[in-house]
Design an enzyme around this catalytic site. Structure first.
Site, short mmCIF file in Angstrom:
data_model
loop_
_atom_site.label_atom_id
_atom_site.label_comp_id
_atom_site.label_asym_id
_atom_site.label_seq_id
_atom_site.Cartn_x
_atom_site.Cartn_y
_atom_site.Cartn_z
N LYS A 1 -19.25 -66.21 -14.63
CA LYS A 1 -19.62 -64.99 -15.32
C LYS A 1 -19.09 -64.96 -16.75
CE LYS A 1 -20.28 -61.87 -11.43
NZ LYS A 1 -20.03 -60.55 -10.89
N LYS B 1 -28.34 -68.82 -7.19
CA LYS B 1 -28.40 -67.69 -6.27
C LYS B 1 -29.17 -66.55 -6.93
CE LYS B 1 -24.67 -64.45 -7.23
NZ LYS B 1 -24.03 -63.28 -6.67
N LYS C 1 -28.36 -60.27 -10.03
CA LYS C 1 -28.91 -59.29 -10.97
C LYS C 1 -28.78 -59.77 -12.40
CE LYS C 1 -24.80 -56.39 -10.70
NZ LYS C 1 -24.23 -56.91 -9.46
P1 ATP Z 1 -23.41 -60.27 -9.70
O1 ATP Z 1 -24.31 -61.46 -9.76
O2 ATP Z 1 -23.30 -59.48 -10.97
O3 ATP Z 1 -22.06 -60.55 -9.06
P2 ATP Z 1 -24.52 -59.60 -7.24
O4 ATP Z 1 -25.97 -59.77 -7.30
O5 ATP Z 1 -23.68 -60.69 -6.65
O6 ATP Z 1 -24.09 -59.27 -8.69
P3 ATP Z 1 -22.73 -57.78 -5.91
O7 ATP Z 1 -22.68 -56.29 -5.91
O8 ATP Z 1 -21.67 -58.55 -6.62
O9 ATP Z 1 -24.16 -58.22 -6.49
O10 ATP Z 1 -22.80 -58.30 -4.42
C1 ATP Z 1 -22.98 -57.46 -3.28
C2 ATP Z 1 -23.09 -58.34 -2.04
O11 ATP Z 1 -24.30 -59.09 -2.08
C3 ATP Z 1 -21.95 -59.36 -1.90
O12 ATP Z 1 -21.55 -59.39 -0.54
C4 ATP Z 1 -22.59 -60.65 -2.27
O13 ATP Z 1 -21.99 -61.75 -1.61
C5 ATP Z 1 -24.02 -60.45 -1.77
N1 ATP Z 1 -24.97 -61.27 -2.50
C6 ATP Z 1 -25.22 -61.22 -3.83
N2 ATP Z 1 -26.16 -62.10 -4.17
C7 ATP Z 1 -26.53 -62.75 -3.02
C8 ATP Z 1 -27.48 -63.77 -2.73
N3 ATP Z 1 -28.23 -64.31 -3.68
N4 ATP Z 1 -27.60 -64.19 -1.45
C9 ATP Z 1 -26.83 -63.64 -0.47
N5 ATP Z 1 -25.92 -62.67 -0.69
C10 ATP Z 1 -25.77 -62.22 -1.95
MG MG Z 2 -21.44 -60.59 -7.03
#
Ligand code: ATP
Ligand code: MG
Length: 332
Positions: free
Chosen positions: A112, A195, A198
């Protein structure tokens, strides 16, 4: 009943498909068998700059989505992280017990901060895994349902629980990650080596659950596959197709072998057209339910107030024990 704790950031407004399949879906299932605590982690959200009005609105939207996904405030404790001040308080304690080198090894931070540039990276982003340690340990959680990207943070949490317990006496429950293999990592539809996130490079590979259903259908139909034509699960060599099969399978309950059989001899187009329809059938009622909760903010806020009260009862007890073990003079 074993206890689970997990959180999700309110930063993007809409949850994406990875959040739902990797985490929130498991939360809904676990409320039946576990003493479940789930929160919208607004303290984590401010590790990157947030517009105040948007943060407030996105926090309600996040809570509404969790309810729309099936969390039942009668069967779990749903709250907003900042409503429970003990998170920040135990977070400080954990900061003081974590080594700088140890924190520096967290790959999420490296990824990040590299994206943002060092000048725009806050110390809060660096220490956010340590706040997460406090989040988990406050509730004496046995299990933490998350996606694969969080595994390293849960490992660090275990190290810290053990460190505190051996220095100051048994205080914290040792938590374990709860990560379902099939949906541990949902990949970007345009770049199946990354992955779904957002903060994706391009919005075209990201399915936002609150987008117009036809926008999501279009993204599915233009997902990257490969030059081969066979519809077969092979994460190594066919990551794009495999990701689509994982999503399809989880949303419909059809197994991967069943899907492979269904699409034997068919083209990728057929798979994508059908999955687009599955996606629309999933997001349409999800959006409607989310909107219903948002249309009634008083009820929503009352649910969150009750959740915070239940959460605080547990968190306050853990913090009091921790302060006592550390040798803080009690306030009279
Ligand atoms: P950022 O990329 O900014 O960290 P994020 O998309 O990971 O955001 P979070 O709120 O950090 O969103 O994550 C919430 C939950 O979603 C966490 O348990 C994380 O492991 C899960 N998660 C996020 N992206 C994925 C993905 N691509 N596949 C499976 N689980 C995910
Ligand atoms: Mg995350």
């Amino acid at each position: 009943r074993p206890r689970v704790l997990s959180g999700i950031q309110p930063t993007a407004g809409s949850f994406h498909l990875g959040n739902y399949l990797g985490a929130v879906r498991q939360w809904v299932a676990l409320q039946e068998s576990h003493d479940a605590f789930y929160m919208v982690v607004d303290l984590h959200a401010i590790t990157v700059p947030q517009d105040p009005a948007e943060l407030r609105s996105n926090t309600r939207i996040a809570a509404a989505q969790l309810l729309a996904a099936g969390l039942d405030p009668e069967r779990c404790t749903l709250f907003i992280q900042s409503h429970v001040p003990e998170h920040a308080q135990l977070g400080w304690v954990m900061n003081c017990l974590t080594g700088f080198g140890e924190a520096s090894r967290m790959t999420q931070f490296k990824d990040k901060s590299a994206k943002q540039g060092a000048d725009r990276t806050s110390v809060g982003l660096f220490t956010y895994p340590i706040l997460q340690i406090a989040d988990i340990l406050l509730y004496q959680a046995h299990q933490v349902p998350v996606g694969e990207d969080q595994r390293q943070h849960i490992e660090l949490t275990r190290d810290l629980a053990e460190r505190f317990n051996s220095r100051y006496g048994d205080t914290f429950t040792m938590p374990a990650p709860y990560i379902l293999k099939e949906t541990a990592k949902i990949y970007d539809l345009q770049d199946p080596s990354a992955k779904m996130s957002k903060s994706a490079a391009s919005p075209k590979g990201l399915i936002n659950l609150l987008d117009e259903p036809k926008v999501s259908a279009k993204k599915v139909k233009s997902a990257v596959t490969d030059t081969d034509t066979v519809i077969r699960y092979d994460a190594e060599n066919k990551p794009g197709v495999s990701n689509l099969l994982t999503i399809y399978s989880t949303l419909t309950g059809l197994s991967i072998p069943e899907l492979e059989q269904k699409y034997e001899g068919k083209m990728y187009g057929a798979l994508k057209t059908d999955l687009a329809e599955v996606m629309v059938d999933f997001v349409t009622p999800f959006r409607d339910r989310t909107q219903e909760y948002l249309d009634d903010p008083e009820t929503l806020d009352a649910i969150l107030a009750k959740g915070a009260e239940k959460a605080r009862a547990v968190a306050a007890e853990t913090l009091a024990t921790t302060y006592d073990r550390l040798g803080f003079l009690p306030a009279k």
